[in-house]
Write a protein that holds these residues in place. Sequence first.
Motif, mmCIF file in Angstrom:
data_model
loop_
_atom_site.group_PDB
_atom_site.id
_atom_site.type_symbol
_atom_site.label_atom_id
_atom_site.label_comp_id
_atom_site.label_asym_id
_atom_site.label_seq_id
_atom_site.Cartn_x
_atom_site.Cartn_y
_atom_site.Cartn_z
ATOM 1 N N SER A 1 -49.125 -53.374 -17.291
ATOM 2 C CA SER A 1 -49.623 -52.481 -16.246
ATOM 3 C C SER A 1 -51.131 -52.600 -16.097
ATOM 4 C CB SER A 1 -49.227 -51.028 -16.534
ATOM 5 O OG SER A 1 -50.079 -50.414 -17.470
ATOM 6 N N LEU A 2 -51.833 -52.933 -17.179
ATOM 7 C CA LEU A 2 -53.283 -53.120 -17.082
ATOM 8 C C LEU A 2 -53.610 -54.414 -16.338
ATOM 9 C CD1 LEU A 2 -54.354 -51.916 -20.637
ATOM 10 C CD2 LEU A 2 -54.334 -50.631 -18.494
ATOM 11 N N VAL A 3 -52.792 -55.447 -16.537
ATOM 12 C CA VAL A 3 -52.952 -56.672 -15.746
ATOM 13 C C VAL A 3 -52.685 -56.360 -14.268
ATOM 14 C CG1 VAL A 3 -52.040 -58.986 -15.317
ATOM 15 C CG2 VAL A 3 -52.386 -58.207 -17.663
ATOM 16 N N ALA A 4 -51.659 -55.538 -14.005
ATOM 17 C CA ALA A 4 -51.374 -55.143 -12.627
ATOM 18 C C ALA A 4 -52.558 -54.392 -12.024
ATOM 19 C CB ALA A 4 -50.117 -54.276 -12.585
ATOM 20 N N ALA A 5 -53.214 -53.558 -12.834
ATOM 21 C CA ALA A 5 -54.375 -52.806 -12.341
ATOM 22 C C ALA A 5 -55.506 -53.755 -11.950
ATOM 23 C CB ALA A 5 -54.846 -51.818 -13.397
ATOM 24 N N GLU A 6 -55.683 -54.851 -12.702
ATOM 25 C CA GLU A 6 -56.703 -55.841 -12.348
ATOM 26 C C GLU A 6 -56.380 -56.496 -11.001
ATOM 27 O OE1 GLU A 6 -57.629 -58.721 -15.259
ATOM 28 O OE2 GLU A 6 -57.980 -57.281 -16.869
ATOM 29 N N HIS A 7 -55.131 -56.875 -10.819
ATOM 30 C CA HIS A 7 -54.715 -57.451 -9.535
ATOM 31 C C HIS A 7 -54.956 -56.458 -8.402
ATOM 32 C CE1 HIS A 7 -52.452 -61.237 -10.584
ATOM 33 N NE2 HIS A 7 -52.580 -60.707 -11.783
ATOM 34 N N ALA A 8 -54.618 -55.188 -8.646
ATOM 35 C CA ALA A 8 -54.787 -54.159 -7.625
ATOM 36 C C ALA A 8 -56.261 -53.973 -7.279
ATOM 37 C CB ALA A 8 -54.181 -52.842 -8.102
ATOM 38 N N ALA A 9 -57.119 -53.996 -8.295
ATOM 39 C CA ALA A 9 -58.557 -53.840 -8.044
ATOM 40 C C ALA A 9 -59.076 -54.982 -7.178
ATOM 41 C CB ALA A 9 -59.308 -53.796 -9.375
ATOM 42 N N GLN A 10 -58.667 -56.215 -7.490
ATOM 43 C CA GLN A 10 -59.109 -57.349 -6.683
ATOM 44 C C GLN A 10 -58.606 -57.222 -5.249
ATOM 45 O OE1 GLN A 10 -61.055 -60.716 -7.387
ATOM 46 N NE2 GLN A 10 -61.155 -59.656 -5.422
ATOM 47 N N GLU A 11 -57.342 -56.804 -5.076
ATOM 48 C CA GLU A 11 -56.803 -56.616 -3.724
ATOM 49 C C GLU A 11 -57.570 -55.531 -2.982
ATOM 50 O OE1 GLU A 11 -54.554 -58.103 -1.914
ATOM 51 O OE2 GLU A 11 -53.612 -59.481 -3.336
ATOM 52 N N ALA A 12 -57.931 -54.450 -3.678
ATOM 53 C CA ALA A 12 -58.679 -53.364 -3.035
ATOM 54 C C ALA A 12 -60.054 -53.846 -2.580
ATOM 55 C CB ALA A 12 -58.813 -52.185 -3.989
ATOM 56 N N VAL A 13 -60.707 -54.664 -3.396
ATOM 57 C CA VAL A 13 -62.020 -55.205 -3.029
ATOM 58 C C VAL A 13 -61.880 -56.138 -1.832
ATOM 59 C CG1 VAL A 13 -63.891 -56.714 -3.803
ATOM 60 C CG2 VAL A 13 -63.011 -54.940 -5.328
ATOM 61 N N TRP A 14 -60.885 -57.021 -1.865
ATOM 62 C CA TRP A 14 -60.665 -57.933 -0.745
ATOM 63 C C TRP A 14 -60.415 -57.179 0.562
ATOM 64 C CZ3 TRP A 14 -56.932 -61.443 -3.948
ATOM 65 C CH2 TRP A 14 -57.671 -62.467 -4.570
ATOM 66 N N ARG A 15 -59.705 -56.067 0.464
ATOM 67 C CA ARG A 15 -59.315 -55.310 1.644
ATOM 68 C C ARG A 15 -60.315 -54.215 2.015
ATOM 69 N NH1 ARG A 15 -53.263 -55.395 2.131
ATOM 70 N NH2 ARG A 15 -52.533 -57.031 0.717
ATOM 71 N N SER A 16 -61.353 -54.021 1.187
ATOM 72 C CA SER A 16 -62.328 -52.935 1.369
ATOM 73 C C SER A 16 -61.622 -51.585 1.430
ATOM 74 C CB SER A 16 -63.163 -53.164 2.646
ATOM 75 O OG SER A 16 -63.898 -54.372 2.550
ATOM 76 N N ARG A 17 -60.742 -51.359 0.474
ATOM 77 C CA ARG A 17 -59.967 -50.129 0.382
ATOM 78 C C ARG A 17 -60.224 -49.455 -0.965
ATOM 79 N NH1 ARG A 17 -56.492 -48.932 4.985
ATOM 80 N NH2 ARG A 17 -56.599 -50.827 6.238
ATOM 81 N N PRO A 18 -60.038 -48.129 -1.044
ATOM 82 C CA PRO A 18 -60.120 -47.471 -2.343
ATOM 83 C C PRO A 18 -58.913 -47.831 -3.195
ATOM 84 C CG PRO A 18 -59.466 -45.907 -0.646
ATOM 85 C CD PRO A 18 -59.801 -47.185 0.061
ATOM 86 N N LEU A 19 -59.066 -47.693 -4.503
ATOM 87 C CA LEU A 19 -57.988 -47.956 -5.446
ATOM 88 C C LEU A 19 -57.546 -46.649 -6.078
ATOM 89 C CD1 LEU A 19 -56.250 -49.959 -7.138
ATOM 90 C CD2 LEU A 19 -58.151 -50.010 -8.791
ATOM 91 N N HIS A 20 -56.247 -46.394 -6.085
ATOM 92 C CA HIS A 20 -55.694 -45.214 -6.733
ATOM 93 C C HIS A 20 -54.873 -45.657 -7.946
ATOM 94 C CE1 HIS A 20 -55.871 -42.300 -3.033
ATOM 95 N NE2 HIS A 20 -57.036 -42.863 -3.316
ATOM 96 N N LEU A 21 -55.262 -45.189 -9.122
ATOM 97 C CA LEU A 21 -54.488 -45.411 -10.342
ATOM 98 C C LEU A 21 -53.582 -44.210 -10.534
ATOM 99 C CD1 LEU A 21 -57.297 -46.633 -12.803
ATOM 100 C CD2 LEU A 21 -55.929 -47.993 -11.208
ATOM 101 N N VAL A 22 -52.279 -44.447 -10.577
ATOM 102 C CA VAL A 22 -51.312 -43.355 -10.633
ATOM 103 C C VAL A 22 -50.452 -43.489 -11.879
ATOM 104 C CG1 VAL A 22 -49.365 -42.255 -9.469
ATOM 105 C CG2 VAL A 22 -51.261 -43.168 -8.122
ATOM 106 N N HIS A 23 -50.301 -42.380 -12.587
ATOM 107 C CA HIS A 23 -49.431 -42.330 -13.761
ATOM 108 C C HIS A 23 -48.361 -41.275 -13.502
ATOM 109 C CE1 HIS A 23 -48.013 -42.416 -17.840
ATOM 110 N NE2 HIS A 23 -48.362 -41.164 -18.082
ATOM 111 N N GLY A 24 -47.103 -41.719 -13.353
ATOM 112 C CA GLY A 24 -46.003 -40.783 -13.167
ATOM 113 C C GLY A 24 -45.450 -40.369 -14.511
ATOM 114 N N TYR A 25 -45.312 -39.083 -14.725
ATOM 115 C CA TYR A 25 -44.858 -38.609 -16.038
ATOM 116 C C TYR A 25 -43.707 -37.628 -15.879
ATOM 117 C CZ TYR A 25 -47.501 -34.404 -14.838
ATOM 118 O OH TYR A 25 -47.965 -33.286 -14.208
ATOM 119 N N LEU A 26 -42.865 -37.588 -16.909
ATOM 120 C CA LEU A 26 -41.750 -36.659 -16.973
ATOM 121 C C LEU A 26 -41.948 -35.729 -18.156
ATOM 122 C CD1 LEU A 26 -38.830 -39.181 -16.379
ATOM 123 C CD2 LEU A 26 -39.658 -37.482 -14.754
ATOM 124 N N HIS A 27 -41.088 -34.710 -18.262
ATOM 125 C CA HIS A 27 -41.138 -33.840 -19.432
ATOM 126 C C HIS A 27 -40.837 -34.663 -20.681
ATOM 127 C CE1 HIS A 27 -40.389 -30.517 -22.159
ATOM 128 N NE2 HIS A 27 -40.923 -29.723 -21.256
#
Length: 279
Positions: free
Chosen positions: A15-41
């Motif tokens: 998931s941290l590797v995925a976050a790196e890919h997402a950051a690069q895509e956000a920079v390329w697209r000039s978009r904000p990056l949202h890191l989301v953690h879904g949690y259950l009880h």
Amino acid sequence: MNRPVVVGVDGSPPSLVAAEHAAQEAVWRSRPLHLVHGYLHPLGYGVPINPYEMGLPAPSEDGRKMLEQTAAELVDRWPSLTVEVRQVAGGPGATLVEESRRAELVVVGSRGLGGFAGLLLGSVGTQVAAHGHCPVLVVRPPDRPLPTDGPVLVGVDGSSSAELAVGHAAEEAVRRGGSLLLVHVSGERDVDGEHLLATAAAATRGSHPGLTVEERVITGRKPDEALIEASGNAALVVVGSRGRGGFAGLLLGSVSQALVHHSRCPVLVAHPHAAEHAV
């Protein structure tokens, strides 16, 4: 609407590797990056409980620290990046599918926390790739750094889904400063391949002047096998959410499913954005 790039983060290496890919895509697209953690009880995993008796689960301190540390590391690497972190009550897959309604792109790793080594794509990635309401980037292989070499690869079969995929692939190639490779996989008696490719290439060159567009017909192979093999030399492969002759209820065609699970490079599933469904 300034749609963000959204990535699910659970602290696992994929998931941290995925976050790196997402950051690069956000920079390329000039978009904000949202890191989301879904949690259950904490007792909600595989335990048949009544959630109303347990109360709404609370975000964890460990989750908050993990998200904030990940955000800080990404901003160190990409100083222009705007990052927002958020914990959301709910299963990771359902959370990211819901987030995709308002996202420019959703990025998922091919394995998550606690994933088995033999599991090619975790249940979260499969769920989001099939049900996303925007394009979904599946980071494969999970331990590969950001790809820098090779063209953006996309299959052409004459379907509307493939047409959408070609458009997304061309935009990705432009962002990356790379080339676009259009591939048609045909049987020996299929004479439409070169015509389909020529039509797609002409349209792409017209809409993206300056982009290098190559065409290739592969014969005598199954489409999924041919594209998986071709993905070994690509920086990214883009697939439609359905293939030629696919049923409307089939969320991912068989070729797209095969690439999402076995591609040798990251895979972009070209779902239309949520607002486009109503058009």
